[in-house]
Design a protein around this motif. Structure first.
Motif, short mmCIF file in Angstrom:
data_model
loop_
_atom_site.label_atom_id
_atom_site.label_comp_id
_atom_site.label_asym_id
_atom_site.label_seq_id
_atom_site.Cartn_x
_atom_site.Cartn_y
_atom_site.Cartn_z
N SER A 1 0.79 -1.26 0.07
CA SER A 1 0.01 0.03 -0.21
C SER A 1 0.76 1.23 0.06
CB SER A 1 -0.90 0.01 1.25
OG SER A 1 -0.10 -0.13 2.48
N LYS B 1 -2.36 9.60 1.16
CA LYS B 1 -3.68 9.59 0.73
C LYS B 1 -4.73 9.40 2.19
CE LYS B 1 -2.40 6.21 -2.84
NZ LYS B 1 -2.49 4.96 -3.58
N GLU C 1 -6.31 7.15 3.52
CA GLU C 1 -6.19 6.05 3.97
C GLU C 1 -4.81 5.70 4.83
OE1 GLU C 1 -7.20 6.50 0.71
OE2 GLU C 1 -6.23 5.31 -0.85
N ASP C 2 -4.02 6.59 4.55
CA ASP C 2 -2.72 6.70 5.47
C ASP C 2 -2.87 7.18 6.93
OD1 ASP C 2 -1.03 7.54 2.33
OD2 ASP C 2 -1.14 5.67 3.16
#
Length: 123
Positions: A62, A86, A88-89
């Motif tokens: 990822s 991002k 999602e990080d």
């Protein structure tokens, strides 16, 4: 006594960059495996990147191509350069130090952990 102190977290917009630092005391970063891990709310802690005593690095799929792990042996400090961030990080990021030069998969083999630094990425 081993201490790992992380810094460099913060809030950024998607696409931005941050550099995390992990200053070690009582421990020689050049000799051993060290890693960065992260944990998002409601999720398990996961491996992000590791670097072993031979300076060989490994990355989670990822973050491959976006994050770079490195050691500064003179400063006895571990870094994580994070680019193209991002949402999602978003997570608490932890530095960890192993008792061996090689890195075991997952969370195993890490004897010492930092207190964590928060990274928040907004869209």
């Amino acid at each position: 006594q081993v201490q790992l102190v992380e810094s460099g977290g913060g809030s950024v917009q998607a696409g931005g960059s941050l550099r995390l630092s992990c200053a070690a005391s009582g421990y020689t970063v050049s000799t051993y495996c060290m890693g960065w891990f992260r944990q998002a709310p409601g999720k398990e802690r996961e491996e992000v990147a590791t670097v072993n005593g031979a300076a060989i690095t490994s990355y989670a799929d990822s973050v491959q191509g976006r994050f770079t792990i490195s050691k500064d042996n003179a400063k006895n400090t571990l870094y994580l350069q994070m680019n193209s961030l991002k949402p999602e990080d978003t997570a608490m990021y932890y530095c960890a130090a192993a008792g061996s030069w090689y890195c075991q998969p997952g969370l195993y083999g890490y004897n010492y952990w930092g207190q964590g630094t928060q990274v928040t990425v907004s869209s």
